[in-house]
Design a protein around this motif. Structure first.
Motif, short mmCIF file in Angstrom:
data_model
loop_
_atom_site.label_atom_id
_atom_site.label_comp_id
_atom_site.label_asym_id
_atom_site.label_seq_id
_atom_site.Cartn_x
_atom_site.Cartn_y
_atom_site.Cartn_z
N TRP B 14 3.42 4.12 14.02
CA TRP B 14 3.24 2.72 14.43
C TRP B 14 1.77 2.41 14.71
CZ3 TRP B 14 1.66 0.55 19.16
CH2 TRP B 14 1.49 1.44 20.23
N TRP B 17 0.21 1.79 11.41
CA TRP B 17 0.59 0.44 10.96
C TRP B 17 -0.29 -0.62 11.64
CZ3 TRP B 17 2.42 -3.95 13.42
CH2 TRP B 17 2.86 -4.98 12.56
N THR B 21 -3.14 -3.32 9.92
CA THR B 21 -2.83 -4.75 9.83
C THR B 21 -4.11 -5.54 9.52
OG1 THR B 21 -3.18 -4.98 12.22
CG2 THR B 21 -0.89 -4.75 11.48
#
Lengths: 158, 173
Positions: B14, B17, B21
């Motif tokens: 995560w 991720w 972004t």
């Protein structure tokens, strides 16, 4: 050797630069002082602009104690931070503009505190309305403090 | 037995991720964004902490001439400041998620924020329904005063922890 060089060559300035905790703690106290000065003035300026109208103006005068306390804290911590890199700060246009914003903000706070808060009962008893000039000054005050915050942050990146 | 090794190349999925972004990329690539967001984060902080501190101090008996119901009209401004800071705060985190997640001051700040939130919730449930009763000059009960004192301490600690994130290893200023 100039005064500025003498300042940044003092033992204290040296401590500000090299000690593990000196600079972080002084800078954090500067943020606390900022919250006191700008946070409280924000409430006062907003009320002068009419928000919220149900808030009486005269008792807001007592909050100015907090503003001046925060200001003294930031004057002291600000001088400490300045000493660490006196020549750079003094020559930086960003820093000079920040100081100008702070001086303007303080001047406006002194003026609004005496001319609006000091005679607040007049407005609270609906005997008079807050003059348009005071509202312009309250808006300018907000603008000056927002500018001081932004310029202060940019100084760190120079 | 071999000592456990820390694999610095592997990050929680995560976090990877978040790092990848568009928001994180922009915060890293556009040089003026990080300092500007920091300035806006400070402005959001003054809105939030300024309004909360004035209310807390009034509950504690400072500037008693201020009626609490009128002061509570300022709460939307505090929430606005909080919203600004969630937005800008996510930006800082997305810019350097691996270092932020590892810095103790950041974790501590999140814990303090959660406590401040719970404290505010308690205040909202137990004290807020009575604000209309506390007009100019009125004193507040011990529970209200205790929650306000805790609130003031927590917010000052949040500022401390926040400022120390930068000195705790994120490499930010």
């Amino acid at each position: 050797m100039s005064i500025l060089e003498a300042i940044q060559n003092t033992g204290f300035a040296d401590w500000m630069r090299v000690s593990e905790w000196g600079y972080p703690i002084i800078l954090t106290l500067h943020s606390i002082g900022l919250a006191m000065v700008v946070g409280v003035l924000f409430v006062i300026d907003l009320r002068i602009l009419g928000v919220p109208r149900s808030l009486p103006i005269l008792p807001l005068r007592q909050l100015m104690t907090l503003v001046w306390l925060g200001f003294v804290l930031n004057l002291i911590t600000g001088l400490c931070l300045f000493s660490a890199d006196a020549v750079k700060f003094f020559e930086s246009p960003t820093f000079r503009f920040k100081l100008a914003s702070v001086f303007a903000g303080v001047g406006l706070a002194v003026f609004l505190s005496s001319s609006v808060l000091g005679v607040g009962d007049k407005f609270d008893r609906r005997e008079a309305v807050i003059p348009a000039r005071a509202k312009v000054f309250a808006s300018l005050s907000l603008l000056m403090w927002l500018a001081a915050i932004c310029l202060g942050r940019y100084v760190a990146y120079e | 037995m071999t000592a456990p090794t820390i694999n610095t190349a592997h990050h929680e999925p995560w976090l990877v991720w978040v790092h990848d972004t568009a928001y994180g990329q922009m915060m890293r690539d556009v040089t003026w964004m990080f300092p500007t967001f920091q300035a806006v984060h400070l402005i959001g902080m003054t809105l939030l902490v300024g309004v909360i501190a004035v209310i807390d101090l009034r509950v504690l008996g400072f500037a008693k001439g201020l009626p609490l119901a009128a002061l509570h009209r300022l709460i939307p401004w505090a929430l606005f400041g909080f919203a600004i800071n969630v937005l800008t705060g996510c930006g800082f985190f997305a810019a350097e998620p691996y270092s932020f997640a590892a810095v103790p001051a950041f974790r501590f700040k999140m814990l303090l924020l959660a406590l401040a939130g719970l404290n505010a919730l308690w205040f909202w449930i137990s004290v807020y329904p009575h604000v209309e009763e506390w007009g100019p000059g009125d004193s507040t009960p011990v529970l209200a005063k205790s929650l306000s004192l805790i609130s003031l301490c927590l917010w000052v600690s949040v500022i401390f922890a926040g400022r120390f994130i930068a000195f705790g290893g994120t490499g930010t200023l």
